[in-house]
Design a protein around this motif. Sequence first.
Motif, short mmCIF file in Angstrom:
data_model
loop_
_atom_site.label_atom_id
_atom_site.label_comp_id
_atom_site.label_asym_id
_atom_site.label_seq_id
_atom_site.Cartn_x
_atom_site.Cartn_y
_atom_site.Cartn_z
N ASP A 1 0.96 -1.06 0.10
CA ASP A 1 0.05 0.08 0.08
C ASP A 1 0.96 1.25 0.07
N ASN A 2 0.38 2.49 -0.64
CA ASN A 2 1.31 3.54 -0.78
C ASN A 2 0.87 4.34 0.28
N GLY A 3 0.10 3.97 1.19
CA GLY A 3 -0.33 4.83 2.62
C GLY A 3 -1.51 5.60 2.44
N VAL A 4 -2.05 5.37 1.49
CA VAL A 4 -3.51 6.20 1.19
C VAL A 4 -4.56 5.59 2.26
N MET A 5 -4.58 4.30 2.63
CA MET A 5 -5.57 3.82 3.29
C MET A 5 -5.25 3.95 4.99
N ALA A 6 -4.17 3.88 5.33
CA ALA A 6 -3.54 4.38 6.53
C ALA A 6 -3.64 5.73 6.92
N TRP A 7 -3.42 6.72 5.90
CA TRP A 7 -3.65 8.14 6.38
C TRP A 7 -5.12 8.48 6.36
N GLY B 1 -7.89 16.21 5.05
CA GLY B 1 -7.17 15.26 4.52
C GLY B 1 -8.12 13.87 4.19
N VAL B 2 -9.07 13.57 5.27
CA VAL B 2 -10.00 12.59 4.88
C VAL B 2 -10.58 12.75 3.43
N GLY B 3 -10.80 13.89 3.21
CA GLY B 3 -11.67 14.16 1.74
C GLY B 3 -10.65 13.77 0.84
N PHE B 4 -9.43 14.30 0.70
CA PHE B 4 -8.34 14.01 -0.21
C PHE B 4 -8.18 12.39 -0.25
N TYR B 5 -7.90 11.83 0.81
CA TYR B 5 -7.79 10.40 0.57
C TYR B 5 -8.96 9.49 0.40
N PHE B 6 -9.99 10.11 0.65
CA PHE B 6 -11.41 9.27 0.59
C PHE B 6 -11.37 9.03 -1.05
N SER C 1 -16.99 2.64 4.00
CA SER C 1 -16.44 3.68 4.88
C SER C 1 -17.68 4.57 5.47
N VAL C 2 -18.54 4.99 4.31
CA VAL C 2 -19.73 5.78 4.73
C VAL C 2 -20.70 4.95 5.99
N LEU C 3 -20.78 3.77 5.83
CA LEU C 3 -21.37 2.96 6.83
C LEU C 3 -20.86 3.04 8.06
N VAL C 4 -19.47 2.80 8.40
CA VAL C 4 -18.67 3.21 9.50
C VAL C 4 -19.14 4.60 10.17
N LEU C 5 -18.94 5.54 9.06
CA LEU C 5 -19.47 6.96 9.70
C LEU C 5 -20.85 6.84 10.16
N GLY C 6 -21.78 6.27 9.62
CA GLY C 6 -22.91 6.17 10.12
C GLY C 6 -23.08 5.75 11.29
N LEU C 7 -22.22 4.60 11.67
CA LEU C 7 -22.31 4.16 12.93
C LEU C 7 -21.83 5.02 13.87
N GLY D 1 -13.77 -2.26 11.61
CA GLY D 1 -14.32 -1.93 10.31
C GLY D 1 -13.28 -0.99 9.55
N VAL D 2 -12.54 -0.29 10.41
CA VAL D 2 -11.76 0.91 9.85
C VAL D 2 -10.20 0.16 9.78
N THR D 3 -9.74 -0.70 10.75
CA THR D 3 -8.41 -1.19 10.59
C THR D 3 -8.34 -2.32 9.86
N LEU D 4 -9.41 -3.26 9.86
CA LEU D 4 -9.06 -4.44 8.93
C LEU D 4 -9.91 -4.92 7.77
N VAL D 5 -11.33 -4.11 7.89
CA VAL D 5 -12.20 -4.55 6.74
C VAL D 5 -11.91 -3.71 5.61
N LEU D 6 -11.76 -2.35 6.01
CA LEU D 6 -11.64 -1.10 4.84
C LEU D 6 -10.27 -1.74 3.93
N PRO D 7 -9.05 -1.83 4.78
CA PRO D 7 -7.83 -2.13 4.10
C PRO D 7 -7.99 -3.25 3.11
#
Length: 270
Positions: free
Chosen positions: A37-43, A86-91, A102-108, A140-146
């Motif tokens: 990964d180029n760091g997009v998901m982590a950032w 930064g979130v918008g840029f990487y999103f 990620s939108v579902l996680v935001l909803g939660l 969700g954020v640290t495992l499912v999304l990546p």
Amino acid sequence: MIVFKKIFNFYIRSSIHVALSVYALVCMTHYMFHIKDNGVMAWFAFFGTIVGYNFVKYDALARAKKRNMRTELKLIALLSFISLLGVGFYFFQLKLITQMVSVLVLGLTLLYTLPFFPNKRNARNWAGVKIYIVSLCWVGVTLVLPLLNADVPLGLDFYLKCIQRFILVFVLILIFEILDMANDDPHLQTVPQQIGVKRTKIVGLMLLLPFYFLEFLKTDFIEKQLIVNLVLVMSLSFFLAFANEKRSKYYTSFWVESIPVFWWLMVVFF
């Protein structure tokens, strides 16, 4: 010394430290599933955590307007705004399926913070569910999304890691709940409030057993990971065993939240 303490407190209160823990767990996921990964998901996770956590912590304060915005709160608001950019840029660099989840996680997260129903409390105040919602969000954020973003097949290893990651975050939160027991509303019915501190520690220690031994069931089994995980389990056990209501706030807000970072650094240097 006073200046250093102010900077350190800002680092903690602005959620940079917890965001670093999330960043570390995303990197751990990349390592475990051999994702380049180029760091997009982590950032994305890093900046999203700052925005999410600061929203959860300071939204009620801002809406209630119970006090004037201090300089520190203004700086936290500025940092949150920059992080939102930064979130918008990487999103928009993520794949469509990752964006949707990620939108579902935001909803939660919003459900956790905002009262969607009239005269009802938000999910944060629902009796006994706080620890499960937060743990699911972290999974969700640290495992499912990546994994979704890297098109990794969701096989046995994925489900085992979901269980392990949920247990890890769950035990970390147990330590927080023990220290916050004196200040938490009794209606929250946190685990220590329901079963007591001693039994909470026993539950946490027992959960670390499946966390460790599930590693043996992985199809891509790495022997060195067992040593790293053993050190992690021992560290968690130590912090859990010595947790009590009289501990300093830094016990959890810095040291306990450093455990994911410590786990990642062990992999990097080991």
